[in-house]
Design an enzyme around this catalytic site. Structure first.
Site, PDB file in Angstrom:
ATOM      1  N   LYS A 134       0.881  -1.163   0.000  1.00 36.17           N
ATOM      2  CA  LYS A 134       0.000   0.000   0.000  1.00 36.17           C
ATOM      3  C   LYS A 134       0.921   1.216   0.000  1.00 36.17           C
ATOM      4  O   LYS A 134       1.623   1.467   0.988  1.00 36.17           O
ATOM      5  CB  LYS A 134      -0.906   0.001   1.234  1.00 36.17           C
ATOM      6  CG  LYS A 134      -1.874   1.159   1.248  1.00 36.17           C
ATOM      7  CD  LYS A 134      -2.956   0.953   2.287  1.00 36.17           C
ATOM      8  CE  LYS A 134      -4.085   1.946   2.160  1.00 36.17           C
ATOM      9  NZ  LYS A 134      -3.699   3.311   2.428  1.00 36.17           N
ATOM     10  N   ASP A 136       2.199   4.944   0.191  1.00 37.17           N
ATOM     11  CA  ASP A 136       1.765   6.108   0.957  1.00 37.17           C
ATOM     12  C   ASP A 136       1.978   7.376   0.133  1.00 37.17           C
ATOM     13  O   ASP A 136       2.974   8.072   0.286  1.00 37.17           O
ATOM     14  CB  ASP A 136       2.558   6.167   2.268  1.00 37.17           C
ATOM     15  CG  ASP A 136       1.865   7.031   3.303  1.00 37.17           C
ATOM     16  OD1 ASP A 136       0.748   7.514   3.020  1.00 37.17           O
ATOM     17  OD2 ASP A 136       2.439   7.223   4.378  1.00 37.17           O
ATOM     18  N   TYR A 248      -2.367   0.592 -10.031  1.00 40.08           N
ATOM     19  CA  TYR A 248      -2.867  -0.578  -9.305  1.00 40.08           C
ATOM     20  C   TYR A 248      -4.367  -0.810  -9.424  1.00 40.08           C
ATOM     21  O   TYR A 248      -4.898  -1.776  -8.891  1.00 40.08           O
ATOM     22  CB  TYR A 248      -2.476  -0.514  -7.826  1.00 40.08           C
ATOM     23  CG  TYR A 248      -2.886   0.766  -7.114  1.00 40.08           C
ATOM     24  CD1 TYR A 248      -4.213   1.114  -6.960  1.00 40.08           C
ATOM     25  CD2 TYR A 248      -1.919   1.628  -6.597  1.00 40.08           C
ATOM     26  CE1 TYR A 248      -4.575   2.278  -6.322  1.00 40.08           C
ATOM     27  CE2 TYR A 248      -2.276   2.796  -5.945  1.00 40.08           C
ATOM     28  CZ  TYR A 248      -3.610   3.122  -5.814  1.00 40.08           C
ATOM     29  OH  TYR A 248      -3.972   4.276  -5.189  1.00 40.08           O
ATOM     30  N   LYS A 336      -2.669  -3.117   7.546  1.00 43.38           N
ATOM     31  CA  LYS A 336      -1.757  -2.050   7.953  1.00 43.38           C
ATOM     32  C   LYS A 336      -0.554  -2.590   8.722  1.00 43.38           C
ATOM     33  O   LYS A 336      -0.671  -3.576   9.442  1.00 43.38           O
ATOM     34  CB  LYS A 336      -2.510  -1.049   8.856  1.00 43.38           C
ATOM     35  CG  LYS A 336      -3.582  -0.255   8.150  1.00 43.38           C
ATOM     36  CD  LYS A 336      -2.965   0.612   7.077  1.00 43.38           C
ATOM     37  CE  LYS A 336      -3.903   1.645   6.521  1.00 43.38           C
ATOM     38  NZ  LYS A 336      -4.055   2.830   7.309  1.00 43.38           N
ATOM     39  N   CYS A 430     -19.150  21.028  31.811  1.00 45.56           N
ATOM     40  CA  CYS A 430     -18.602  21.329  30.488  1.00 45.56           C
ATOM     41  C   CYS A 430     -17.609  22.490  30.626  1.00 45.56           C
ATOM     42  O   CYS A 430     -17.958  23.533  31.174  1.00 45.56           O
ATOM     43  CB  CYS A 430     -19.736  21.711  29.540  1.00 45.56           C
ATOM     44  SG  CYS A 430     -19.160  22.361  27.965  1.00 45.56           S
TER      45      CYS A 430
END
Ligand code: IVH
Length: 726
Positions: A134, A136, A248, A336, A430
């Site tokens: 794969k 990059d 590919y 991966k 919050c």
């Protein structure tokens, strides 16, 4: 235009003599200058954009082949003569999807099993897969018509990419012409930069910056360098950067290049493309994993970045049957490589408030490089995670980063903990609006949620701004010129506080209610910030462009509209399911309001949508139960028109029909039957109701068959169904 009498312009660049080339460069410089004057000076273009692009492309190719002949008045070096301020968009003939991920051996075995189950293949039947690295880089679609490259486009959002044809033509691995290619052939692959070229480029940029007495702007890694180099408005810059390309995959083709993935790759090779030499055909999961280990071992010495191994079902007829599920093909997966790790100091824990009110703890780290990327933040997920890992401010921590996933804190190096480091106390208010934060009880399971949420709802500015950011995000409204930073600025100034406000900007500007020409943002100065967050001049043109970008989205796909609303549990995939099942936003809205009564037919209908469960339905119901949400949607609907969802195959007799399968199917698996029905535009439901059009019943059908008969729903045998679908 001073077209010469000779026909030099028809000679391919590869066949030009130096004398011819010099003459061509002179002609092209004059023609391009003429076209520029007509376009910019007189605002009256004399040639089409495509013709103009072709001239520039040819000029660039000749310059590339004969660098010494480059003229002082070369059009490629001219700044500001770019054909447009940004790349032209181009819709892909076939969508460019992404790959699902596998992280370990078990995931790969699971993938193989899923494929077999879907196709109904026996466990001992050999199924071949290709396995290849794969890469990059960034993917590119190259469209050839009658053997000539007519367009190169980046992936973009998968549906629409950017036209980078001229830039792509400067890449040596990308042929301009193909011999003996099908009439239409779209070749897909990855543009990347080698480690050596990347290092040399950064060195050159450093040197150039030093000469100009400026700070160098360097690329963080080869992938960014490849993307930055390809996406240059001035293709001469692309030409000066050494990019490479591996083929590919493919998009539209008028004629298949083979019957298997492997054969097509060999076909690409014959046509002059480079395919990755580590591509291998494997006949079992064991072989796939062995090849993975082999590639991983060679990874460091390949000279370019790869981040995993891609496995693809080899037989193309299988690929066609497997099809796609939301954004991924069922026939491929990316295995991966393990995440890269690094150790650094956690300087602080900050709490971020998301669009649904979720409080996410984020680790602020002492910046550290992990696999070529500088990491300064990592997610800590939630309170449980901090507790479990006992993460404290000041700790030395191990972090990891895998591909494009947000970096994570793996563990604390407790031996390095400083004395007196205190346990982290997760806030119960919050941090933005001060409302109570609680762990809600899951309406379906009855268990408290792991995430703590702000109960501020509408009054919480953090939620409001995050919702707006989601609204304009790529898979939602995707408005050109309106990104996260602009939204934050507009929100801060109360110019945009809800989605509908975006669409009234022009009108308010024209009515003098707001004045964006002089608009400044307190923090950053101008609202227009570039990708690095630096201010860009706010001028009339950029405001006009923003208005145009907004107007371009007044008509929008229903799925994008639904996704943009930011309903709990309704992301891209579910939004698409709702759009295709209800047809449009109005019908979805109506159903959502009616479904509030769980005994209603509307509720049952919603649950019967294949893929929609009680939790998602509850999210929808809760959203539409709130008056203020409905009012906000109504105001938005007054400004934009969602388009009816496209039915995949309108010519099919089952398009738009609701189908239920029951009993045993004999010619294909239930999964495949469902997927096929959906690909023909039918809705597949899990239960029979008055709205069901067909029940496909195999042997062993029971209660559903009875109910269908009671309701008068048409019942088909598998064979009758197959005849109907064709
Ligand atoms: S096949 C339908 N093969 O990975 C998917 N993709 O996550 C077709 N990529 O966008 C893609 N190397 O940019 C495929 N050998 C390879 C690849 C590869 C890199 C990238 C590609 C794609 C992304 C998918």
């Amino acid at each position: 235009m001073n077209k010469q009498a000779s026909n030099l312009d028809t000679i391919p660049v590869g066949k030009l003599t130096p004398d011819d080339a010099a003459a061509e460069l002179a002609r092209l410089a004059a023609e391009i200058a003429g076209a520029d004057t007509a376009y910019y000076g007189k605002d009256a273009p004399e040639i089409t954009d495509a013709q103009y692009d072709a001239l520039r492309r040819r000029n660039l190719l000749i310059e590339k082949r004969f660098p010494k002949l480059k003229r002082a008045d070369s059009p490629s070096g001219k700044v500001g003569a770019a054909p447009s301020a940004k790349f032209e968009k181009s819709k892909h003939a076939v969508a460019m999807l992404s790959l699902d991920n596998a992280f370990d051996d078990a995931d790969v075995a699971e993938f193989d099993k899923r494929v077999r189950k879907f196709l109904g293949l026996a466990e001992d039947l050999e199924v071949a897969f290709t396995a290849e690295p794969k890469i990059d880089g960034l993917s590119l679609n190259l469209r050839y018509e009658k053997g000539i490259l007519v367009q190169a486009a980046t992936r973009g959002d998968g549906e629409v990419g950017e036209n980078v044809t001229i830039n792509a033509l400067t890449i040596a691995d990308i042929p301009e012409r193909l011999k003996a290619a099908p009439d239409i052939l779209e070749v897909r692959g990855e543009v990347y930069m080698s480690h050596d070229d990347f290092a040399a480029l950064n060195q050159r940029l450093t040197h150039e910056a030093a000469e100009a007495e400026k700070q160098p702007e360097l690329f963080a890694n080869p992938r960014n360098a490849a993307a930055g180099s390809l996406r240059q408005l001035d293709a001469a810059i692309t030409a000066s950067r050494p990019l490479k390309f591996f083929a590919y995959a493919w998009g539209e083709v008028s004629e298949a290049l083979g019957e298997t993935q492997w054969e097509v790759l060999q076909g690409f090779k014959k046509l002059g493309f480079r395919i990755n030499p580590l591509t291998k055909r494997c006949n079992s999961v064991a072989e796939m994993l062995a090849h993975y280990a082999d590639i991983e071992q060679q990874r460091a010495s390949l000279g370019y970045d790869i981040d995993g191994v891609v496995y693809k079902v080899d037989r193309l007829d299988y690929q066609a049957r497997l099809g796609f599920v939301s954004r991924h093909p069922r026939w491929a997966i990316a295995h991966k490589f393990p995440a890269e790790k690094a150790t650094t100091v956690l300087e602080d824990i900050e709490i971020q408030v998301g669009r649904t009110g979720k409080l996410t703890p984020v680790a602020r780290l002492k910046p550290v490089t992990v696999g070529g990327v500088v990491v300064a933040n990592a997610t800590l997920h939630n309170a449980d995670e901090i507790e479990r890992k006992d993460v404290r401010v000041g700790d030395t921590v191990v972090i990891q980063r895998a591909g494009d996933v947000i970096p994570q804190v793996v563990e604390v190096v407790t031996s390095k903990r400083k004395k007196g480091a205190r346990k982290f106390k997760f806030p119960d208010c919050c941090p933005v609006c001060g409302s109570h934060a609680i762990n809600e009880v899951n309406p379906v399971s009855g268990k408290p949620d792991v995430d703590r949420r702000c109960t501020g709802g509408l009054i919480c500015p953090a939620q409001a701004v995050e919702r707006l950011k989601h609204f304009v995000s790529r898979q939602a409204f995707d408005i050109e010129g309106l990104g996260e930073r602009q939204i934050a600025s507009f929100f801060e100034q109360k110019i945009i506080t809800e989605p509908a406000d975006i669409f009234t900007l022009r009108q308010r500007q024209e009515a003098g209610e707001i004045n964006l020409y002089t608009y400044k943002n307190k923090k950053d100065g101008d609202i227009y910030l570039d990708k690095e967050g630096k201010p860009v001049a706010t001028n009339r043109k950029s405001i006009e462009n923003l208005f145009d970008g907004i107007d371009a989205r007044r008509e929008i796909a229903s799925a994008r509209f639904i996704n943009a609303l930011g309903i709990r549990h309704v992301g891209e995939t579910n939004a698409r399911l709702f759009a295709s099942n209800y047809g449009d936003v109005a019908a979805f809205y109506d159903a959502a309001v009616k479904a509030r009564a769980t005994e209603s037919e509307a509720y049952q209908d919603m649950l019967s949508i294949d893929g929609i469960g009680a939790l998602v339905a509850q999210g929808v119901i809760d959203f539409f139960s709130e008056d203020h949400n409905r009012a906000a949607v109504d105001r938005l609907l007054a400004e934009v028109t969602p388009q009816r969802a496209q039915v995949a195959n309108t010519t099919s007799p089952i398009a738009g029909k609701t189908v239920v399968f029951t009993g045993t199917l004999e010619t294909m698996t239930r999964d495949e039957a469902k997927a096929r029905a959906q690909s023909f535009g039918a809705k597949v439901s899990g239960s029979i109701s008055a709205k069901t059009d067909y029940l496909v019943a195999g042997p062993g059908a029971g209660s559903k068959l009875k109910k269908a008969e009671d309701l008068g729903v048409k019942v088909l045998t598998e064979e009758e169904w197959a005849d109907m679908v064709g």
